[in-house]
Design a protein around this motif. Sequence first.
Motif, PDB file in Angstrom:
ATOM      1  N   MET A   1       0.820  -1.189   0.000  1.00 17.07           N
ATOM      2  CA  MET A   1       0.000   0.000   0.000  1.00 17.07           C
ATOM      3  C   MET A   1       0.865   1.253   0.000  1.00 17.07           C
ATOM      4  N   VAL A   2       1.929   1.292   0.810  1.00 13.72           N
ATOM      5  CA  VAL A   2       2.827   2.451   0.840  1.00 13.72           C
ATOM      6  C   VAL A   2       3.508   2.610  -0.513  1.00 13.72           C
ATOM      7  N   ALA A   3       3.901   1.500  -1.130  1.00 12.12           N
ATOM      8  CA  ALA A   3       4.559   1.563  -2.441  1.00 12.12           C
ATOM      9  C   ALA A   3       3.624   2.151  -3.492  1.00 12.12           C
ATOM     10  N   GLU A   4       2.362   1.739  -3.488  1.00 10.21           N
ATOM     11  CA  GLU A   4       1.391   2.260  -4.463  1.00 10.21           C
ATOM     12  C   GLU A   4       1.156   3.748  -4.238  1.00 10.21           C
ATOM     13  N   GLU A   5       0.999   4.147  -2.991  1.00 10.97           N
ATOM     14  CA  GLU A   5       0.766   5.559  -2.682  1.00 10.97           C
ATOM     15  C   GLU A   5       2.007   6.388  -3.003  1.00 10.97           C
TER      16      GLU A   5
ATOM     17  N   TYR B   1      19.054  22.389  -3.438  1.00 11.47           N
ATOM     18  CA  TYR B   1      17.792  22.256  -4.171  1.00 11.47           C
ATOM     19  C   TYR B   1      17.159  20.870  -4.032  1.00 11.47           C
ATOM     20  N   TYR B   2      17.490  20.155  -2.970  1.00  8.89           N
ATOM     21  CA  TYR B   2      16.904  18.832  -2.743  1.00  8.89           C
ATOM     22  C   TYR B   2      16.064  18.835  -1.472  1.00  8.89           C
ATOM     23  N   ILE B   3      14.876  18.240  -1.589  1.00  9.19           N
ATOM     24  CA  ILE B   3      14.002  18.061  -0.424  1.00  9.19           C
ATOM     25  C   ILE B   3      13.613  16.588  -0.345  1.00  9.19           C
ATOM     26  N   ARG B   4      13.217  16.176   0.841  1.00  8.57           N
ATOM     27  CA  ARG B   4      12.710  14.809   1.031  1.00  8.57           C
ATOM     28  C   ARG B   4      11.323  14.899   1.641  1.00  8.57           C
ATOM     29  N   LEU B   5      10.410  14.138   1.064  1.00  4.81           N
ATOM     30  CA  LEU B   5       9.025  14.099   1.541  1.00  4.81           C
ATOM     31  C   LEU B   5       8.694  12.695   2.013  1.00  4.81           C
ATOM     32  N   ALA B   6       7.941  12.599   3.091  1.00  3.25           N
ATOM     33  CA  ALA B   6       7.471  11.302   3.575  1.00  3.25           C
ATOM     34  C   ALA B   6       6.171  10.951   2.845  1.00  3.25           C
ATOM     35  N   VAL B   7       6.039   9.698   2.472  1.00  5.15           N
ATOM     36  CA  VAL B   7       4.793   9.207   1.870  1.00  5.15           C
ATOM     37  C   VAL B   7       3.891   8.775   3.004  1.00  5.15           C
ATOM     38  N   ARG B   8       2.688   9.315   3.033  1.00  2.00           N
ATOM     39  CA  ARG B   8       1.722   8.998   4.082  1.00  2.00           C
ATOM     40  C   ARG B   8       0.434   8.523   3.440  1.00  2.00           C
ATOM     41  N   GLY B   9      -0.686   8.781   4.057  1.00  2.00           N
ATOM     42  CA  GLY B   9      -1.977   8.418   3.492  1.00  2.00           C
ATOM     43  C   GLY B   9      -2.353   9.338   2.341  1.00  2.00           C
ATOM     44  N   ARG B  10      -3.314   8.900   1.555  1.00  4.49           N
ATOM     45  CA  ARG B  10      -3.717   9.642   0.356  1.00  4.49           C
ATOM     46  C   ARG B  10      -4.118  11.091   0.652  1.00  4.49           C
ATOM     47  N   GLU B  11      -4.942  11.333   1.655  1.00  6.42           N
ATOM     48  CA  GLU B  11      -5.385  12.691   1.976  1.00  6.42           C
ATOM     49  C   GLU B  11      -4.217  13.590   2.359  1.00  6.42           C
ATOM     50  N   GLU B  12      -3.330  13.070   3.214  1.00 14.13           N
ATOM     51  CA  GLU B  12      -2.165  13.853   3.624  1.00 14.13           C
ATOM     52  C   GLU B  12      -1.265  14.159   2.429  1.00 14.13           C
ATOM     53  N   ASN B  13      -1.045  13.174   1.585  1.00 10.88           N
ATOM     54  CA  ASN B  13      -0.196  13.362   0.415  1.00 10.88           C
ATOM     55  C   ASN B  13      -0.806  14.375  -0.553  1.00 10.88           C
ATOM     56  N   ASP B  14      -2.117  14.304  -0.751  1.00  9.81           N
ATOM     57  CA  ASP B  14      -2.781  15.269  -1.621  1.00  9.81           C
ATOM     58  C   ASP B  14      -2.622  16.686  -1.065  1.00  9.81           C
ATOM     59  N   TYR B  15      -2.720  16.831   0.250  1.00 10.38           N
ATOM     60  CA  TYR B  15      -2.546  18.137   0.883  1.00 10.38           C
ATOM     61  C   TYR B  15      -1.119  18.643   0.666  1.00 10.38           C
ATOM     62  N   VAL B  16      -0.136  17.766   0.796  1.00  7.64           N
ATOM     63  CA  VAL B  16       1.266  18.148   0.578  1.00  7.64           C
ATOM     64  C   VAL B  16       1.464  18.636  -0.856  1.00  7.64           C
ATOM     65  N   VAL B  17       0.942  17.893  -1.821  1.00  7.37           N
ATOM     66  CA  VAL B  17       1.101  18.260  -3.233  1.00  7.37           C
ATOM     67  C   VAL B  17       0.422  19.604  -3.512  1.00  7.37           C
ATOM     68  N   ARG B  18      -0.811  19.774  -3.042  1.00  6.74           N
ATOM     69  CA  ARG B  18      -1.533  21.040  -3.265  1.00  6.74           C
ATOM     70  C   ARG B  18      -0.784  22.219  -2.645  1.00  6.74           C
ATOM     71  N   THR B  19      -0.323  22.041  -1.424  1.00  8.51           N
ATOM     72  CA  THR B  19       0.385  23.104  -0.725  1.00  8.51           C
ATOM     73  C   THR B  19       1.705  23.421  -1.412  1.00  8.51           C
ATOM     74  N   MET B  20       2.393  22.405  -1.874  1.00 10.68           N
ATOM     75  CA  MET B  20       3.663  22.614  -2.558  1.00 10.68           C
ATOM     76  C   MET B  20       3.457  23.404  -3.847  1.00 10.68           C
ATOM     77  N   LYS B  21       2.381  23.117  -4.565  1.00 13.34           N
ATOM     78  CA  LYS B  21       2.068  23.860  -5.791  1.00 13.34           C
ATOM     79  C   LYS B  21       1.877  25.341  -5.476  1.00 13.34           C
ATOM     80  N   VAL B  22       1.146  25.626  -4.410  1.00 17.54           N
ATOM     81  CA  VAL B  22       0.896  27.018  -4.023  1.00 17.54           C
ATOM     82  C   VAL B  22       2.202  27.692  -3.607  1.00 17.54           C
TER      83      VAL B  22
END
Length: 124
Positions: free
Chosen positions: A1-5, A66-87
Amino acid sequence: MVAEEGERMRQELSRISGVTVCPPSVNFLLCHIRETGMTAAVLAGQMQEQGILIRDCSNYPGLTPYYIRLAVRGREENDYVVRTMKVCLKIKVNNLGIMMSNQMIFLFYYWRFRYYKGKNSHSN
């Protein structure tokens, strides 16, 4: 599941202009953000203001600011990270420490160009 997410999150992050995501390792994603024009330290600070902690990897041997590391979590948390990063990546910090959007930067340079062009045309 973590690999897929992790793979889904990698694909979402790869769609952000200027972000390159390295192949995933366990439940972390290493991202190169140089093309965004923002350093890891600046992005990490902006993300922290939104309640998201990301790892600035500039002190890792062999990596640049210019390198960052992100933790993979649950779908909702990950979606929030992606949206926030875009902003956050739509915002730039000028040399005075003032945050400006890409549109503000364009308008600043546009009007500056027009001002100097007008000054030069009157001096002839």
